[in-house]
Design a protein around this motif. Structure first.
Motif: not given
Length: 90
Positions: A1-23
């Motif tokens: 599970m991850y929280l990523m940020e789009d710093s240009a727009n100030g929004v965050h994505k809450i998501g998960m991945t089971t098939k991909q690396t974080p990169a």
């Protein structure tokens, strides 16, 4: 599970991945959103889907569209600093 940020727009994505690396996942999302993204936190848990759903429900009032035209992901949130800290503390 991850929280990523789009710093240009100030929004965050809450998501998960089971098939991909974080990169791989951040590159995939950055390509779709046409934004530079960074991970705020990565949470390794065997209950990824449950935690992701819990956080989506907790922050449903902060749900927002990503500003990139034509990018229709439903997992973006306009979160406060306190909400980000709370999400990353799980």
């Amino acid at each position: 599970m991850y929280l990523m940020e789009d710093s240009a727009n100030g929004v965050h994505k809450i998501g998960m991945t089971t098939k991909q690396t974080p990169a791989q996942r951040i590159q995939q999302v950055a390509g779709k959103s046409k934004s530079k993204l960074t991970y705020t936190c990565i949470i390794e848990t065997p209950k990824d889907a449950k935690l992701e759903g819990k956080l989506h429900e907790l922050f449903r009032g902060a749900k927002t569209a990503h500003p990139t035209s034509g990018y229709n992901s439903i997992e973006w949130f306009a979160l406060t600093t306190a909400q980000v800290a709370h999400a990353c503390s799980h």
